[in-house]
Design a protein around this motif. Sequence first.
Motif, PDB file in Angstrom:
ATOM      1  N   ILE A 144      82.764  78.646  12.959  1.00 43.51           N
ATOM      2  CA  ILE A 144      82.995  77.348  12.312  1.00 43.51           C
ATOM      3  C   ILE A 144      83.930  76.492  13.163  1.00 43.51           C
ATOM      4  N   ILE A 145      85.008  77.081  13.657  1.00 43.23           N
ATOM      5  CA  ILE A 145      85.948  76.340  14.509  1.00 43.23           C
ATOM      6  C   ILE A 145      85.255  75.894  15.793  1.00 43.23           C
ATOM      7  N   GLY A 146      84.483  76.786  16.400  1.00 44.17           N
ATOM      8  CA  GLY A 146      83.725  76.422  17.605  1.00 44.17           C
ATOM      9  C   GLY A 146      82.763  75.279  17.340  1.00 44.17           C
ATOM     10  N   THR A 147      82.113  75.306  16.186  1.00 46.26           N
ATOM     11  CA  THR A 147      81.176  74.235  15.829  1.00 46.26           C
ATOM     12  C   THR A 147      81.908  72.909  15.646  1.00 46.26           C
ATOM     13  N   ILE A 148      83.041  72.941  15.002  1.00 44.05           N
ATOM     14  CA  ILE A 148      83.823  71.710  14.811  1.00 44.05           C
ATOM     15  C   ILE A 148      84.245  71.141  16.168  1.00 44.05           C
ATOM     16  N   ILE A 149      84.747  72.007  17.037  1.00 39.57           N
ATOM     17  CA  ILE A 149      85.192  71.549  18.361  1.00 39.57           C
ATOM     18  C   ILE A 149      84.018  70.989  19.159  1.00 39.57           C
ATOM     19  N   PHE A 150      82.933  71.737  19.239  1.00 39.25           N
ATOM     20  CA  PHE A 150      81.805  71.295  20.056  1.00 39.25           C
ATOM     21  C   PHE A 150      81.102  70.078  19.481  1.00 39.25           C
ATOM     22  N   THR A 151      81.031  69.974  18.155  1.00 42.96           N
ATOM     23  CA  THR A 151      80.434  68.777  17.551  1.00 42.96           C
ATOM     24  C   THR A 151      81.263  67.557  17.913  1.00 42.96           C
ATOM     25  N   THR A 152      82.567  67.675  17.806  1.00 41.88           N
ATOM     26  CA  THR A 152      83.455  66.565  18.154  1.00 41.88           C
ATOM     27  C   THR A 152      83.303  66.189  19.626  1.00 41.88           C
ATOM     28  N   VAL A 153      83.293  67.198  20.501  1.00 51.95           N
ATOM     29  CA  VAL A 153      83.165  66.943  21.937  1.00 51.95           C
ATOM     30  C   VAL A 153      81.814  66.298  22.248  1.00 51.95           C
ATOM     31  N   CYS A 154      80.752  66.776  21.619  1.00 58.66           N
ATOM     32  CA  CYS A 154      79.416  66.205  21.881  1.00 58.66           C
ATOM     33  C   CYS A 154      79.296  64.769  21.382  1.00 58.66           C
ATOM     34  N   LEU A 155      80.000  64.449  20.299  1.00 55.26           N
ATOM     35  CA  LEU A 155      79.953  63.086  19.770  1.00 55.26           C
ATOM     36  C   LEU A 155      80.820  62.114  20.570  1.00 55.26           C
ATOM     37  N   LEU A 156      81.896  62.616  21.176  1.00 53.51           N
ATOM     38  CA  LEU A 156      82.850  61.733  21.854  1.00 53.51           C
ATOM     39  C   LEU A 156      82.732  61.727  23.378  1.00 53.51           C
ATOM     40  N   THR A 157      82.007  62.660  23.944  1.00 51.08           N
ATOM     41  CA  THR A 157      81.894  62.751  25.402  1.00 51.08           C
ATOM     42  C   THR A 157      80.420  62.890  25.798  1.00 51.08           C
ATOM     43  N   PRO A 158      80.120  62.777  27.078  1.00 50.66           N
ATOM     44  CA  PRO A 158      78.730  62.954  27.531  1.00 50.66           C
ATOM     45  C   PRO A 158      78.374  64.425  27.820  1.00 50.66           C
ATOM     46  N   LEU A 159      78.969  65.367  27.101  1.00 49.83           N
ATOM     47  CA  LEU A 159      78.712  66.789  27.359  1.00 49.83           C
ATOM     48  C   LEU A 159      77.223  67.116  27.287  1.00 49.83           C
TER      49      LEU A 159
END
Length: 189
Positions: A144-159
């Motif tokens: 869940i924590i990984g999903t929150i982090i990666f969702t945020t990163v994918c929405l805010l950066t060009p990852l």
Amino acid sequence: NVSEIAPLIAFAGVVLIVFLKNPKFHYFGSIIAGLGILFIGMDMMSTAMEPLRESETFISLITNFSNPVIGILVGAVFTAIIQSSSASVGILQALARSGLIGLDGAVFVLFGQNIGTCITAVLASIGTGREAKQTTIIHLSFNIIGTIIFTTVCLLTPLTTIVAGWSPDNAAQQIANMHTLFNVVTTLL
């Protein structure tokens, strides 16, 4: 294709278990047999899920969402139902290969699949001791924590664009790359 030689792998492991008395060979045979059976099971599950690739309702559910949270929920619920992240990721890759979903949408379903795979541990911990329940909670929290982090990163950066650039002509590989990146980075964190 490992599934083609999986029966041979399982057979080799069984031969080591049955015919050799040395405990080291017995343990090694158990590992080999287990891997062979695992690959056979994954192939069977993938084959059993093939009709979903043709289901308009399922395809619509997986591919048509505008909110990342819905994609995460779809991935989590679907993976929890079939209790196999390998099979659900394989179906997601098949949909991406056929052009029905791009990496920018698939990532959220993929992150949800990582949460959904925890259902097996949750079910296994029912009626067990405190340590087993703690392990399950840590496993679930981890994803869940990984999903929150990666969702945020994918929405805010060009990852997503960066990962897609690693294998621009292979949608299935893009999903595999993101899945690997998710698990490695989350584990390191």
